[in-house]
Write an enzyme that holds these catalytic residues in place. Structure first.
Site, PDB file in Angstrom:
ATOM      1  N   ASP A   1      25.938  77.817 130.958  1.00  0.00           N
ATOM      2  CA  ASP A   1      25.895  79.246 130.689  1.00  0.00           C
ATOM      3  C   ASP A   1      25.585  79.426 129.200  1.00  0.00           C
ATOM      4  O   ASP A   1      25.762  78.493 128.393  1.00  0.00           O
ATOM      5  CB  ASP A   1      27.247  79.866 131.046  1.00  0.00           C
TER       6      ASP A   1
ATOM      7  N   ASP B   1      25.954  82.963 127.091  1.00  0.00           N
ATOM      8  CA  ASP B   1      26.886  83.853 126.400  1.00  0.00           C
ATOM      9  C   ASP B   1      28.318  83.335 126.553  1.00  0.00           C
ATOM     10  O   ASP B   1      28.821  83.188 127.658  1.00  0.00           O
ATOM     11  CB  ASP B   1      26.797  85.272 126.978  1.00  0.00           C
TER      12      ASP B   1
END
Length: 343
Positions: free
Chosen positions: A26, A28
């Site tokens: 991922d 963010d």
């Protein structure tokens, strides 16, 4: 499909970058926050890559194109090709393309990431409900997305046009804290129309399918900061996961997690890719040990005794909490135990 209930973080005698062929990272809250690299991310990823691990970046944020994301990562010191970025915009574009004719018009409520992904699938992005769209797609459009865009979505959906959403993350981490995400914007349209979108992003299968198709991973490790997207997505895809504590998940949420939100491994940040993971063992008296800590589930709260690395204490607490919670989340008070660890 029945699955065994995870009651403890797992151990690994090898560094995770050696045990898995591909990290599905991922962005963010894991690699960066508010556009700035998170501490230890750049050097940890460089070491993992040098050791032979393939790095792919899997994000529910549909705002930017893969090329823009790759350029941003490269500027941060993480050399990345656009092909190594997989977005929920790509996943939702594939989902739409499977349900509407080739060349169909799609009303876009979001950013350039959606428009590029739709064109890649042979679909035509349009801006108005009056453009006779065959579908509506909604993705994160950034803080400057005009309110009128939601109205356009509502007008088309009210006419029976099918509605798709890239993802439904309610929040997104940024440099100044936690801000509303695409899920909050989706709720605006849902409330106004009474409709429900088809959703592509994590933790749902379309995103996992898109990721595997584009990376060809054989033994992937999902790396994320969110229990309800990254970790649940790994659970749904039946692959292992590493939770890093640099984003939205805190210790209390981790301890209270139901089975689908329990990661395989837990670490502070991306340095966890480079190390083995310590064993958490039952002590025979109802407690769980990791490092110098022992955690137990009392009548109304979790107890922690010992000393040592805070992460080992958290791992021991996970075992006590998840065992006590079984197939539900643990409801025992964890405040005092976590305070001992600085959480």
């Amino acid at each position: 499909m029945s699955r065994s209930v995870r009651t403890s973080p797992e151990s690994s005698g090898r560094g995770l970058s050696e045990a898995y062929d591909t990290a599905l990272l991922d962005l963010d809250g894991v690699v960066y926050a508010g556009g700035n690299a998170i501490a230890h991310a750049v050097e940890s990823l460089a070491t993992a890559r040098a050791g032979g691990m393939h790095l792919a970046y899997v994000t529910n944020n549909a705002l930017r194109t893969p090329q823009a994301v790759a350029e941003h990562l490269t500027e941060l010191g993480i050399p990345t090709a656009a092909g190594d970025v997989i977005t929920s915009a790509q996943a939702v574009a594939r989902l739409i393309a499977e349900q509407v004719p080739s060349g169909a018009r799609v009303l876009v409520i979001g950013g350039d990431g959606l428009r590029v992904a739709l064109r890649e699938r042979g679909l035509e992005p349009v801006e108005s409900a009056e453009d006779d769209p065959a579908a509506v797609v909604q993705g994160f459009g950034g803080p400057e997305l005009p309110w009128g865009r939601f109205a356009e979505a509502c007008y088309a959906i009210a006419r029976g046009v099918p509605w798709f959403a890239s993802n439904t993350d309610l929040t997104i981490p940024g440099a100044r804290g936690i801000a509303p995400g695409n899920g909050a914007a989706v709720e605006v349209v849902r409330i106004a129309t009474g409709a429900d979108p088809q959703v592509a992003g994590k933790p749902l299968p379309p995103m996992h399918r898109e990721t595997i198709l584009r990376t060809g991973a054989q033994r992937p490790l999902v790396v994320g900061d969110r229990l309800d997207t990254d970790i649940e997505g790994a659970f749904n895809g039946e692959v292992d996961s590493l939770l890093v504590l640099t984003g939205v998940t805190d210790g209390a949420q981790l301890l209270a997690a139901p089975p689908r939100h329990r990661p395989t491994y837990v670490d502070a940040d991306l340095r966890g890719l480079l190390t083995g993971q310590p064993e958490v063992s039952a002590d025979g008296d109802g407690g769980f040990r990791c490092g110098g800590w022992t955690a137990t589930a009392g009548a109304d709260r979790l107890e922690l005794a010992g000393d040592g690395a805070a992460l080992d204490g958290l791992r021991a607490l996970c075992a006590a909490a998840w065992t006590a919670g079984g197939e539900a989340g643990c409801e025992l008070d964890s405040g005092k135990a976590l305070a001992r660890l600085g959480w």
